[in-house]
Design a protein around this motif. Structure first.
Motif, PDB file in Angstrom:
ATOM      1  N   ASP A 136       0.884  -1.108  -0.241  1.00 49.18           N
ATOM      2  CA  ASP A 136      -0.032   0.085   0.051  1.00 49.18           C
ATOM      3  C   ASP A 136       1.029   1.092  -0.063  1.00 49.18           C
ATOM      4  OD1 ASP A 136      -0.879   0.399   3.511  1.00 49.18           O
ATOM      5  OD2 ASP A 136       0.782  -0.172   2.550  1.00 49.18           O
ATOM      6  N   ALA A 137       0.236   2.398   0.660  1.00 53.64           N
ATOM      7  CA  ALA A 137       1.033   3.593   0.375  1.00 53.64           C
ATOM      8  C   ALA A 137       2.601   3.415   1.071  1.00 53.64           C
ATOM      9  CB  ALA A 137       0.368   4.699   1.125  1.00 53.64           C
ATOM     10  N   GLY A 138       3.671   3.276   0.575  1.00 51.38           N
ATOM     11  CA  GLY A 138       4.800   3.019   1.322  1.00 51.38           C
ATOM     12  C   GLY A 138       5.746   2.008   0.883  1.00 51.38           C
ATOM     13  N   GLU A 139       5.261   1.233  -0.171  1.00 51.62           N
ATOM     14  CA  GLU A 139       6.340   0.233  -0.779  1.00 51.62           C
ATOM     15  C   GLU A 139       6.258   0.149  -2.084  1.00 51.62           C
ATOM     16  OE1 GLU A 139       5.456  -3.303   2.392  1.00 51.62           O
ATOM     17  OE2 GLU A 139       3.595  -2.398   1.811  1.00 51.62           O
ATOM     18  N   MET A 140       7.467  -0.310  -2.594  1.00 50.04           N
ATOM     19  CA  MET A 140       7.676  -0.375  -3.870  1.00 50.04           C
ATOM     20  C   MET A 140       8.879  -1.302  -4.229  1.00 50.04           C
ATOM     21  SD  MET A 140       7.409   3.276  -5.178  1.00 50.04           S
ATOM     22  CE  MET A 140       8.317   3.446  -6.608  1.00 50.04           C
ATOM     23  N   PRO A 141       9.100  -1.802  -5.493  1.00 47.13           N
ATOM     24  CA  PRO A 141       9.867  -2.912  -5.885  1.00 47.13           C
ATOM     25  C   PRO A 141      11.350  -2.457  -6.191  1.00 47.13           C
ATOM     26  CG  PRO A 141       8.246  -2.731  -7.594  1.00 47.13           C
ATOM     27  CD  PRO A 141       8.278  -1.594  -6.525  1.00 47.13           C
ATOM     28  N   ASP A 142      12.354  -3.568  -6.277  1.00 44.48           N
ATOM     29  CA  ASP A 142      13.632  -3.359  -6.424  1.00 44.48           C
ATOM     30  C   ASP A 142      14.424  -4.370  -7.394  1.00 44.48           C
ATOM     31  OD1 ASP A 142      16.284  -2.350  -6.074  1.00 44.48           O
ATOM     32  OD2 ASP A 142      16.168  -3.423  -3.841  1.00 44.48           O
ATOM     33  N   ILE A 143      15.631  -4.179  -7.694  1.00 45.38           N
ATOM     34  CA  ILE A 143      16.771  -4.725  -8.644  1.00 45.38           C
ATOM     35  C   ILE A 143      17.592  -5.823  -8.137  1.00 45.38           C
ATOM     36  CG2 ILE A 143      18.184  -4.311 -10.581  1.00 45.38           C
ATOM     37  CD1 ILE A 143      17.770  -1.663 -10.797  1.00 45.38           C
ATOM     38  N   VAL A 144      18.152  -6.594  -8.891  1.00 46.18           N
ATOM     39  CA  VAL A 144      19.201  -7.747  -8.616  1.00 46.18           C
ATOM     40  C   VAL A 144      19.987  -8.312  -9.866  1.00 46.18           C
ATOM     41  CG1 VAL A 144      19.789  -9.708  -7.721  1.00 46.18           C
ATOM     42  CG2 VAL A 144      17.820  -8.317  -6.683  1.00 46.18           C
ATOM     43  N   VAL A 173      15.599   2.007  -8.131  1.00 49.39           N
ATOM     44  CA  VAL A 173      15.062   0.576  -7.951  1.00 49.39           C
ATOM     45  C   VAL A 173      13.818   0.762  -6.907  1.00 49.39           C
ATOM     46  CG1 VAL A 173      15.668  -1.449  -6.306  1.00 49.39           C
ATOM     47  CG2 VAL A 173      17.545  -0.165  -7.825  1.00 49.39           C
ATOM     48  N   THR A 174      12.922  -0.195  -7.124  1.00 49.39           N
ATOM     49  CA  THR A 174      11.600  -0.115  -6.419  1.00 49.39           C
ATOM     50  C   THR A 174      11.652  -1.602  -5.646  1.00 49.39           C
ATOM     51  OG1 THR A 174      10.553   1.257  -7.975  1.00 49.39           O
ATOM     52  CG2 THR A 174       9.324   0.181  -6.316  1.00 49.39           C
ATOM     53  N   VAL A 175      11.073  -1.474  -4.591  1.00 48.89           N
ATOM     54  CA  VAL A 175      11.151  -2.612  -3.632  1.00 48.89           C
ATOM     55  C   VAL A 175       9.872  -3.057  -3.136  1.00 48.89           C
ATOM     56  CG1 VAL A 175      12.068  -3.602  -1.400  1.00 48.89           C
ATOM     57  CG2 VAL A 175      13.588  -2.239  -2.843  1.00 48.89           C
ATOM     58  N   ASP A 176       9.337  -4.499  -3.119  1.00 46.08           N
ATOM     59  CA  ASP A 176       8.247  -4.834  -2.581  1.00 46.08           C
ATOM     60  C   ASP A 176       8.595  -6.229  -1.887  1.00 46.08           C
ATOM     61  OD1 ASP A 176       5.885  -5.576  -1.699  1.00 46.08           O
ATOM     62  OD2 ASP A 176       4.976  -5.801  -3.594  1.00 46.08           O
ATOM     63  N   ALA A 177       8.823  -6.295  -0.478  1.00 43.87           N
ATOM     64  CA  ALA A 177       9.356  -7.511  -0.005  1.00 43.87           C
ATOM     65  C   ALA A 177       8.219  -7.628   1.302  1.00 43.87           C
ATOM     66  CB  ALA A 177      10.653  -7.596   0.544  1.00 43.87           C
ATOM     67  N   GLY A 178       6.956  -7.432   1.099  1.00 35.34           N
ATOM     68  CA  GLY A 178       6.068  -7.699   2.284  1.00 35.34           C
ATOM     69  C   GLY A 178       6.383  -6.974   3.304  1.00 35.34           C
ATOM     70  N   GLU A 179       6.292  -7.672   4.517  1.00 32.34           N
ATOM     71  CA  GLU A 179       6.684  -6.898   5.760  1.00 32.34           C
ATOM     72  C   GLU A 179       8.138  -6.469   5.910  1.00 32.34           C
ATOM     73  OE1 GLU A 179       6.699 -11.098   8.511  1.00 32.34           O
ATOM     74  OE2 GLU A 179       5.210  -9.919   8.564  1.00 32.34           O
ATOM     75  N   SER A 180       8.933  -7.405   5.057  1.00 34.64           N
ATOM     76  CA  SER A 180      10.320  -6.786   5.345  1.00 34.64           C
ATOM     77  C   SER A 180      10.811  -5.662   4.321  1.00 34.64           C
ATOM     78  CB  SER A 180      11.051  -8.113   4.809  1.00 34.64           C
ATOM     79  OG  SER A 180      11.046  -9.057   5.614  1.00 34.64           O
ATOM     80  N   VAL A 235      16.097   4.478  -3.974  1.00 37.91           N
ATOM     81  CA  VAL A 235      15.429   3.362  -3.860  1.00 37.91           C
ATOM     82  C   VAL A 235      14.029   3.715  -3.223  1.00 37.91           C
ATOM     83  CG1 VAL A 235      15.142   1.136  -2.341  1.00 37.91           C
ATOM     84  CG2 VAL A 235      17.334   1.959  -3.179  1.00 37.91           C
ATOM     85  N   ALA A 236      12.776   3.178  -3.840  1.00 40.80           N
ATOM     86  CA  ALA A 236      11.549   3.571  -3.145  1.00 40.80           C
ATOM     87  C   ALA A 236      10.781   2.271  -2.938  1.00 40.80           C
ATOM     88  CB  ALA A 236      10.830   4.427  -4.674  1.00 40.80           C
ATOM     89  N   THR A 237       9.508   2.546  -2.281  1.00 45.08           N
ATOM     90  CA  THR A 237       8.523   1.174  -2.045  1.00 45.08           C
ATOM     91  C   THR A 237       7.579   1.260  -3.039  1.00 45.08           C
ATOM     92  OG1 THR A 237       7.697   2.439  -0.533  1.00 45.08           O
ATOM     93  CG2 THR A 237       9.616   1.105   0.260  1.00 45.08           C
TER      94      THR A 237
END
Length: 348
Positions: free
Chosen positions: A235-243, A284-291, A307-309
């Motif tokens: 939701d408001a405050g999470e985004m995906p990332d890279i590797v 990079v955007t990150v989405d790793a659930g509660e982590s 880096v964003a969520t």
């Protein structure tokens, strides 16, 4: 049933995407897109069922009033390999057969037991290696999904994979924001796995899978390792990332104190810079659930990249209301939203 990848949307009507997680069906219903408006997520949820009696699922889905035609089924990460090969120098109509021959030593079963499809890496306009992605799913997996959909009264139109669904979502969010066609990386957890995608110009250029278990451990691997794959929504405050892999580390801290996934992401970013110097990353955007917050923080410290969520709302309306404010459900549904964004004009 063949692996139809990508999918061309039929008539304007509500669309349904599903995924099967053991004895649970996850669904997302999206309203027809009209007048250039953002897609509206009408409903989403989970439906438990007895795998020995899948016909009982039909009654439950009818009771929910879900659309049953032109359904998209999204495979779990372990159900389909995505391999990258040099593009065979053959006529377009011979590409799939040539790709099947190329991957025969890269898969752990006979190629005749696989359903495959092929998609070019990138958009074909940008300088870089001429390569192709080959999606390879066991025939038994495809047949199992098709049989369950038939028993449940669903007309299966497409079977999609996580990488292209994540690409669709990533590119829609880029277009809705300020990134546009610039390259960006998204790192998402999909259950027990993590998936990194790097996209630009609306297309997928790079992808890598990681195992999530132990990803945040601070013991570095002796050599570059592939992990596995996961899937969440934020939701408001999470985004995906890279590797990425195969590069010299540019991490300041001692690697023994650096989470393994950070090392692997840095390797991927270094490889990206060498392979696509004309497409610098926007971030990079990150989405790793509660982590998510913890992972985003350590990546921001180590990578030297913005880096964003992940927040899906710029690309979709009604995400949290449709999920009844349930953040965990929203994360589970997010990949389905990506599958529903397929528009039929992406390159093969």
């Amino acid at each position: 049933m063949t692996l139809r990848w990508p999918w061309t949307r039929p008539t304007p009507s509500d669309s349904l995407a599903i995924s099967l997680d053991g004895s649970t069906l996850v669904y997302a219903q999206v309203a027809a897109i009209a007048g250039g408006r953002r897609p509206l997520l009408r409903r989403c949820g989970t439906v438990p069922f007895d795998t020995a009696r899948p016909q009982e699922l039909a009654g439950r889905l009818r009771a929910l009033g879900l659309p049953t035609q032109s359904v998209i089924a999204l495979l779990q990460v372990p159900q389909c390999q995505l391999l990258q090969i040099d593009t065979p120098a053959v006529a377009p109509e011979e590409l799939k057969a040539a790709a099947r021959w190329r991957i025969k030593d890269l898969v752990d079963c006979h190629v005749d037991d696989l359903t495959i499809d092929v998609m070019h890496v990138g958009d074909g306009r940008t300088h870089g290696p001429k390569q192709a992605f080959v999606a390879a799913a066991p025939n038994r997996v495809i047949q199992g999904v098709a049989s369950l959909c038939e028993a449940a009264g669903l007309q299966l139109a497409t079977i999609d994979i996580r990488e292209t669904a994540q690409r669709n979502l990533q590119c829609a969010l880029a277009q809705a924001g300020t990134q546009g066609d610039r390259a960006g990386a998204l790192l998402m957890r999909h259950g027990e796995h993590c998936l990194l995608t790097i996209c630009a110009h609306g297309e997928l250029f790079y992808t890598r899978r990681f195992a999530w278990e132990g990803a945040l451990d601070t013991t570095a691997p002796a050599a570059p390792q592939s992990l596995s794959q996961p899937i969440p929504l934020l939701d408001a405050g999470e985004m995906p990332d890279i590797v990425d892999y195969g590069a010299e580390l540019a991490i300041e801290d001692d690697s023994a104190e650096t989470p393994r996934i950070v090392i692997e992401v840095q390797r991927s970013l270094d490889l990206w810079e060498r392979s696509w110097p004309g497409l610098p990353l926007h971030g990079v955007t990150v989405d790793a659930g509660e982590s998510t917050a913890a992972l985003a923080a350590v990546l921001a410290r180590q990578l030297g990249q913005p880096v964003a969520t992940l927040d899906p709302r710029p690309a979709f309306d009604g995400v949290m209301p449709a999920c009844r404010g349930d953040t965990a459900l929203a994360r589970t549904v997010l990949p389905l939203l990506g599958a529903l964004l397929r528009d039929g004009h992406r390159n093969r």
